[in-house]
Write a protein that holds these residues in place. Structure first.
Motif, PDB file in Angstrom:
ATOM      1  N   ARG A  74      -6.392  50.315  13.228  1.00  0.00           N
ATOM      2  CA  ARG A  74      -5.831  51.662  13.296  1.00  0.00           C
ATOM      3  C   ARG A  74      -5.382  52.028  14.701  1.00  0.00           C
ATOM      4  NH1 ARG A  74     -10.849  54.641  10.711  1.00  0.00           N
ATOM      5  NH2 ARG A  74     -11.775  53.085  12.052  1.00  0.00           N
ATOM      6  N   GLU A  91     -12.344  48.713   4.730  1.00  0.00           N
ATOM      7  CA  GLU A  91     -11.821  49.867   5.463  1.00  0.00           C
ATOM      8  C   GLU A  91     -12.849  50.398   6.457  1.00  0.00           C
ATOM      9  OE1 GLU A  91      -8.570  51.742   5.143  1.00  0.00           O
ATOM     10  OE2 GLU A  91      -8.276  49.627   4.740  1.00  0.00           O
ATOM     11  N   LYS A 149       5.778  54.231   5.984  1.00  0.00           N
ATOM     12  CA  LYS A 149       4.518  54.187   5.232  1.00  0.00           C
ATOM     13  C   LYS A 149       4.767  54.539   3.770  1.00  0.00           C
ATOM     14  CE  LYS A 149       1.736  55.729   9.039  1.00  0.00           C
ATOM     15  NZ  LYS A 149       0.941  56.802   9.589  1.00  0.00           N
ATOM     16  N   SER A 174      -0.749  51.824  10.918  1.00  0.00           N
ATOM     17  CA  SER A 174      -0.713  52.614  12.153  1.00  0.00           C
ATOM     18  C   SER A 174       0.513  52.304  13.004  1.00  0.00           C
ATOM     19  CB  SER A 174      -1.979  52.365  12.960  1.00  0.00           C
ATOM     20  OG  SER A 174      -2.070  51.002  13.300  1.00  0.00           O
ATOM     21  N   GLN A 232      -5.789  51.127   5.681  1.00  0.00           N
ATOM     22  CA  GLN A 232      -5.510  51.085   7.114  1.00  0.00           C
ATOM     23  C   GLN A 232      -5.759  49.710   7.735  1.00  0.00           C
ATOM     24  OE1 GLN A 232      -4.400  53.768   9.084  1.00  0.00           O
ATOM     25  NE2 GLN A 232      -4.032  54.680   7.096  1.00  0.00           N
TER      26      GLN A 232
END
Lengths: 332, 220
Positions: B218, B142, A146, A139, A95
Motif C-alpha cells: 500500500r 490483506e 482502479k 496504490s 490492496q
C-alpha cells in the motif's frame, strides 16, 4: 433477467425498526442498461445488495435468471453470485495484490486453472485499457484505473449481470465519462445486463435505457430514460432533472411555460421565430438540451409576458409547429 | 572476570533464549492464529457470525491473559511436568510461555484481521467466496503487514517472559542473570546479560518491522 417483487427490507437499530425498502417492484430486461436513481439515503445501495443477497430482504421475491434467490442453498448462492459481477464506489480492490492478481481472484474462487485464469485476466485488463498496468498495485493506480481493474475483475467470471453501486461517485467528470463509455462498450460487445445505482442524472442520461426513480425506499417512477427526462412526474425526478429549480422560483413572478423539444425541432431557432412572429417578449429562465440515444432532446422554461393575447398567440404558434408545451405552476 | 567458562555460559544462554523464544512463538501462533481468525469471523459483524462462540472464546482468552506470567508459570507446573517430564530447563519453559502467549497472539491476530477494509470483504462475498476462501485469500493476505508487526511484538514479549522464567530455573540468559547477577552479586554478568537481551529484542523488532514494510504494497 432480474425481477423484484414486493421487496421489503428493514434494519433494526437502537431506535427500533427502520423500513429501508418498501414494496419494491422492478423488472430488468436482459441486455439493457437499467439505472436506479435517488437522493442519498433513498435505499439504492441496500436495494442492489438485496439482489445478490449481501443484504437479506425482510420479505418479497428476487428472481434472477428465472431462479428464486431466496430458495437457494448457501452453496448454490455462492455459485450464483459468480454469475453476478459487482462494482463499488470505493473500488474495493485487494490492496496486497497486483491488478492482474485482483482480476484472477474471482477465477481462483471458481477453481479455474491458474494458467487459464491468468490468460483471461490479461485479456480483460486489455479490454479495460490497462494492459500496461498488469503488475501495478492498487496504490499505484489512479481512481479511474482502479475502477477499470474493478470492472475487469467483475467481468472475469463472465457474469450475466453487472451490478454497479455508485461506481462513478468518487471520480472526476472526465473519468466518469470514460468509465461510462467503457460500460456501454461492455454492454454492447458482451451483452451483459447492467444495473447502475447513482445519484447523478448525468450517469443515467449518458448510458441508461430505462430508469427507476427511488425515494425514501419506494419506486416513485419508472420508464424509458427519455420519457422520464421529458415528462418527469414525481417530485424526486423533477428535483433530480431540474437541479436549478430553486433559482427559477426566485425569478418567476408571473405565468410560466415549459417547452419540450423532440429530436427534430431542437435545432430550429424556435424561440427567436416565435418572439418575432408573435411580437411577444419572453424571458428564458432555464434551458437544457441533451443528446439521448443519439438524438437531441431539450427543454426550456419561459417566463410569459403579462398579456393574455400574446400568450394565446404563443400557444397557437407552438401548436402550429407541433411542439409539446405546458403551463407550469410557479412553485415547480 | 570473563573467562572462557563464562563466555561459553553466555553463548549457551543466548542459544537457549533464542530456542525458547522462537519455538514458543511458533507454537503460540499454531494455537493463536486459528483462534484469532475464529474470534474475528464469529464476531457479530464478522463474515461468519456466531456471537455465542465469540463471547465464550473471548471470556476464556481474557481469563488466561489476566493471570500474571510468573504465577501462571508456577500454577501450571503439574501440566508442564505431564507434557515434558520435567519443570526445569528451557524445553520445560516453552510450555508456560506458549500458554501465556497464545491468548495474547489470538487477540493480536484478531485486531489485525479486523483492520481489513469491510468493502474488500464485501467485494469478495459478492464474487461468491466461501468463508474459508475469505479467510485465507482475503483476510490473512490483506492483513499480512499488520500480522507481521504483531508477530514482532509477540516475539519480543515472549523473550521478556522467557527471561522472567530464569527465577525458576528456566534456562537461557534469564537464569544466568538471576544465578550470577542476583544471587552472587556479579553486577558485570548482570549488565552483560541485560545488554544481550536488549540487543536481541532490538534485532527481532527491527527485522519484523522491516519485513512488514517490505511486504506492504500500500505504501509504494
Amino acid at each position: 433477467m432480474i425481477v423484484l417483487r414486493n421487496l421489503c427490507k428493514t434494519f433494526d437499530t437502537s431506535e427500533g425498526k427502520i423500513e429501508v425498502l418498501k414494496n419494491i417492484n422492478l423488472k430488468i430486461k436482459k441486455g439493457e442498461i437499467f439505472g436506479i436513481i435517488g437522493l442519498s439515503g433513498a435505499g439504492k445501495s441496500t436495494l442492489v445488495r438485496c439482489i445478490n443477497l449481501l443484504e437479506k430482504p425482510a420479505s418479497g421475491e428476487i428472481i434472477f435468471d428465472s431462479m428464486h434467490m431466496g430458495d437457494l442453498s448457501s452453496k448454490e448462492l455462492l455459485k450464483v453470485r459468480q454469475s453476478m459481477g459487482m462494482v463499488f464506489q470505493s473500488f474495493n480492490l485487494l490492496q496486497q495484490r497486483t491488478a492482474l492478481r485482483n482480476v484472477c481472484y474471482p477465477l481462483e474462487i471458481a477453481w479455474v486453472p491458474k494458467d487459464e485464469a491468468r490468460a483471461k485476466a490479461i485479456k480483460l485488463l486489455e479490454l479495460v485499457g490497462l494492459s500496461d498496468k498488469l503488475n501495478a498495485y492498487p496504490s499505484q493506480l489512479s481512481g479511474g484505473q482502479k475502477q477499470r481493474v474493478a470492472i475487469a475483475r467483475a467481468l472475469a467470471t463472465e457474469p450475466k449481470v453487472l451490478l454497479c453501486d455508485e461506481i462513478t461517485s468518487a471520480l472526476d467528470p472526465n473519468t466518469t465519462r470514460s468509465i461510462l463509455e467503457l460500460l456501454q462498450n461492455i454492454n454492447r460487445t458482451l451483452g451483459v445486463t447492467i444495473l447502475i445505482i447513482t445519484h447523478e442524472m448525468e450517469v443515467i442520461d449518458q448510458i441508461c435505457n430505462r430508469v427507476a426513480v427511488i425515494h425514501e425506499g419506494k419506486v416513485v417512477e419508472t420508464g424509458e430514460v427519455r420519457e422520464v427526462f421529458l415528462r418527469p412526474r414525481s417530485d424526486t425526478a423533477k428535483q433530480l432533472i431540474l437541479p436549478k429549480g430553486k433559482e427559477i422560483r426566485n425569478m418567476t413572478g408571473k405565468r410560466c411555460l415549459r417547452i419540450i423539444f423532440d429530436g427534430n425541432s431542437a435545432f430550429e431557432p424556435i424561440i427567436s421565430n416565435m418572439t418575432l412572429e408573435c411580437r411577444a417578449v419572453v424571458n428564458i429562465l432555464y434551458a437544457n438540451t441533451k443528446s439521448i440515444d443519439g438524438k437531441a432532446y431539450g427543454e426550456m422554461l419561459l417566463q410569459l409576458p403579462d398579456d393574455d393575447v400574446s400568450i394565446k398567440r404563443i400557444f397557437a404558434y407552438l401548436d402550429d409547429k407541433g411542439i409539446f408545451y405546458k403551463e407550469e405552476e410557479l412553485n415547480v | 572476570m570473563f573467562d572462557t567458562g563464562m563466555l561459553e555460559l553466555l553463548g549457551k544462554g543466548i542459544l537457549e533464549t533464542l530456542y525458547m523464544t522462537v519455538v514458543s512463538t511458533a507454537l503460540a501462533y499454531v494455537f493463536g492464529l486459528p483462534l484469532g481468525v475464529v474470534l474475528c469471523i464469529t464476531d457479530k459483524n464478522g463474515v461468519f457470525p456466531i456471537p455465542a462462540v465469540n463471547k465464550l472464546l473471548g471470556f476464556i482468552i481474557n481469563f488466561l491473559r489476566s493471570v500474571p506470567f510468573l504465577i501462571l508459570l508456577v500454577f501450571i507446573l503439574p501440566f508442564t511436568r505431564a507434557i515434558v517430564g520435567t519443570t526445569i530447563g528451557s524445553t520445560a519453559t516453552i510450555v508456560p510461555l506458549v500458554v501465556a502467549a497464545f491468548p495474547f497472539v489470538a487477540r493480536m491476530v484478531e485486531s489485525s484481521l479486523k483492520e481489513v477494509d469491510g468493502g474488500v470483504i464485501e467485494a469478495a462475498q459478492s464474487m461468491g467466496s466461501s468463508t474459508f476462501q475469505i479467510v485465507y485469500k482475503v483476510l490473512i493476505p490483506e492483513a499480512k503487514p499488520s500480522l507481521i508487526v504483531g508477530a514482532a511484538i509477540a516475539i519480543t514479549t515472549i523473550l521478556g517472559h522467557s527471561a522472567m522464567a530464569g527465577f525458576v530455573g528456566g534456562g537461557g540468559l534469564g537464569t544466568i542473570a538471576v544465578n550470577y547477577g542476583y544471587y552472587r552479586y556479579q553486577r558485570d554478568v548482570m549488565t552483560v546479560t541485560v545488554i544481550l537481551l536488549v540487543i536481541i529484542v532490538q534485532v527481532f523488532q527491527e527485522i519484523g518491522m522491516r519485513i512488514a514494510r517490505l511486504s506492504d504494497k500500500r505504501i509504494k
